[in-house]
Design an enzyme around this catalytic site. Structure first.
Site, short mmCIF file in Angstrom:
data_model
loop_
_atom_site.label_atom_id
_atom_site.label_comp_id
_atom_site.label_asym_id
_atom_site.label_seq_id
_atom_site.Cartn_x
_atom_site.Cartn_y
_atom_site.Cartn_z
N LYS A 1 3.31 5.90 -3.07
CA LYS A 1 4.51 6.64 -3.48
C LYS A 1 4.68 6.58 -5.00
O LYS A 1 5.13 7.54 -5.62
CB LYS A 1 5.75 6.07 -2.77
CG LYS A 1 5.79 6.37 -1.28
CD LYS A 1 5.77 7.85 -0.99
CE LYS A 1 6.17 8.17 0.44
NZ LYS A 1 6.09 9.61 0.72
N ALA B 1 0.84 -1.21 0.00
CA ALA B 1 0.00 0.00 0.00
C ALA B 1 0.87 1.26 0.00
O ALA B 1 0.69 2.15 -0.84
CB ALA B 1 -0.94 0.00 1.21
N TYR B 2 1.82 1.30 0.92
CA TYR B 2 2.71 2.46 1.04
C TYR B 2 3.43 2.75 -0.27
O TYR B 2 3.42 3.88 -0.78
CB TYR B 2 3.71 2.18 2.16
CG TYR B 2 4.84 3.17 2.29
CD1 TYR B 2 4.64 4.40 2.91
CD2 TYR B 2 6.12 2.85 1.84
CE1 TYR B 2 5.69 5.31 3.05
CE2 TYR B 2 7.17 3.75 1.98
CZ TYR B 2 6.95 4.97 2.59
OH TYR B 2 7.98 5.86 2.72
N ALA B 3 4.04 1.73 -0.86
CA ALA B 3 4.83 1.92 -2.07
C ALA B 3 3.94 2.28 -3.27
O ALA B 3 4.34 3.06 -4.14
CB ALA B 3 5.65 0.67 -2.37
#
Length: 255
Positions: free
Chosen positions: A164, A159-161
Site C-alpha cells: 500500500k 507485506a500488505y502495508a
C-alpha cells in the site's frame, strides 16, 4: 450533447464491503457504475440492481485483478459493453479498490502469501491502471486505496502495508504523468472498518473493538458508509483541484 452528470465509474472489488459502498455512493451522486467482481457474481448483480433502482445504469463484469495476463481481453470486452450500453468508447473514473487479506508476522510470511498480496495490491493496480489509460476519458479521476497501516505499524501487516505504501508513491507519479490529460489521481487510506474483510479479526479478538475505540479520536470503529462518500467526493467536480493527495479516513487513529 451528453448530460454532464452521466459519468461512468469502474470499481474493482465492487460486489461487497467498501467497494459496494463506493459504487452506491457514486450512483447516488448521479454516476453510472461498472461493478467489477472476482467470483461473487450474485452479489455483484445485487449491487447492479440497487444502482439501477437509484436510476443509474450499471453492469457487472468479472475480472481477477491478480491476473495481469487477462487485462487485455477484459478491456476488449469492456469496450463492447461501453458501446452497447452507453454509446461510448471510454469511462471516466477508475477506483482501484479490490483487495485480499493475508495477515502474518514478518518472520512467518510465505513467498506464496507475499506474491498473492503483491499481485492484487500493487502489480494488479499498476498494470490495470496502465491498460485502462486508453479507455479513460480526459479530465477523469483515478482513486487508489491504501490503508492507515501505511502510516502506523500493526504487527502482521508488513507485506500488505508495504504494498500500500508503494501504491501511495505510485499515486504521486501517476498524478504528475497524467496531469496533462486533466486526470486527477488520489489515494484514500481507510482505518479499520467493519466489513467482511475484517470480520475474522474482530471475531478472533473479542477485545479488539474496544481497543480500537481507545486509539481513535472519534471513539468508534469505521463503517463502510464512512469511506464511500470520500471516494465519491474525489470523483466530483468540486474535487477537480485535488490531485496527488493521500486522504486518510480513519476517524483519527493513532494520532
Amino acid at each position: 450533447m451528453m448530460e454532464s452528470g452521466n459519468k461512468i465509474a469502474l470499481v474493482t472489488g465492487g460486489s461487497r464491503g467498501l467497494g459496494k459502498n463506493m459504487a452506491l455512493a457514486l450512483a447516488k451522486k448521479g454516476t453510472d457504475v461498472i461493478v467489477v467482481y472476482r467470483s461473487k457474481a450474485e452479489e455483484a448483480e445485487e449491487v447492479v440492481a440497487t444502482i439501477e433502482a437509484l436510476g443509474r445504469k450499471s453492469v457487472a463484469v468479472q475480472l481477477d485483478t491478480a491476473n495481469v495476463h487477462t487485462f487485455d481481453a477484459f478491456f476488449k470486452s469492456l469496450s463492447v459493453i461501453l458501446q452497447e450500453k452507453w454509446g461510448r468508447n471510454s469511462f471516466d473514473f477508475l477506483i482501484n479498490n479490490a483487495g485480499i487479506d493475508r495477515r502474518s508476522a514478518f518472520a512467518d510470511t510465505s513467498e506464496e502469501a507475499f506474491d498473492e498480496l503483491m499481485n492484487v495490491h500493487f502489480k494488479g493496480v499498476y498494470f490495470l491502471t496502465q491498460k485502462a489509460l486508453g479507455y479513460m476519458a480526459d479530465n477523469g479521476r483515478i482513486v487508489n486505496l491504501s490503508t492507515g497501516l501505511a502510516r502506523f505499524s500493526t504487527p502482521g501487516y508488513a507485506a500488505y502495508a508495504s504494498m500500500k505504501g508503494a501504491v501511495e508513491t505510485l499515486t504521486k507519479y501517476l498524478a504528475k504523468e497524467l496531469g496533462h490529460r486533466g486526470i486527477t489521481v488520489n489515494v484514500v487510506a481507510p482505518g479499520i472498518i467493519h466489513t467482511d474483510f475484517t470480520k475474522n479479526a474482530f471475531d478472533a479478538h473479542p477485545g479488539l473493538e474496544d481497543y480500537m475505540k481507545t486509539i481513535t479520536a472519534l471513539g468508534r470503529v469505521g463503517m463502510p458508509d464512512d469511506i464511500g462518500g470520500v471516494v465519491a467526493f474525489l470523483c466530483s467536480d468540486e474535487a477537480r483541484w485535488i490531485t496527488a493527495q493521500r486522504i486518510e479516513a480513519s476517524g483519527g487513529m493513532n494520532l
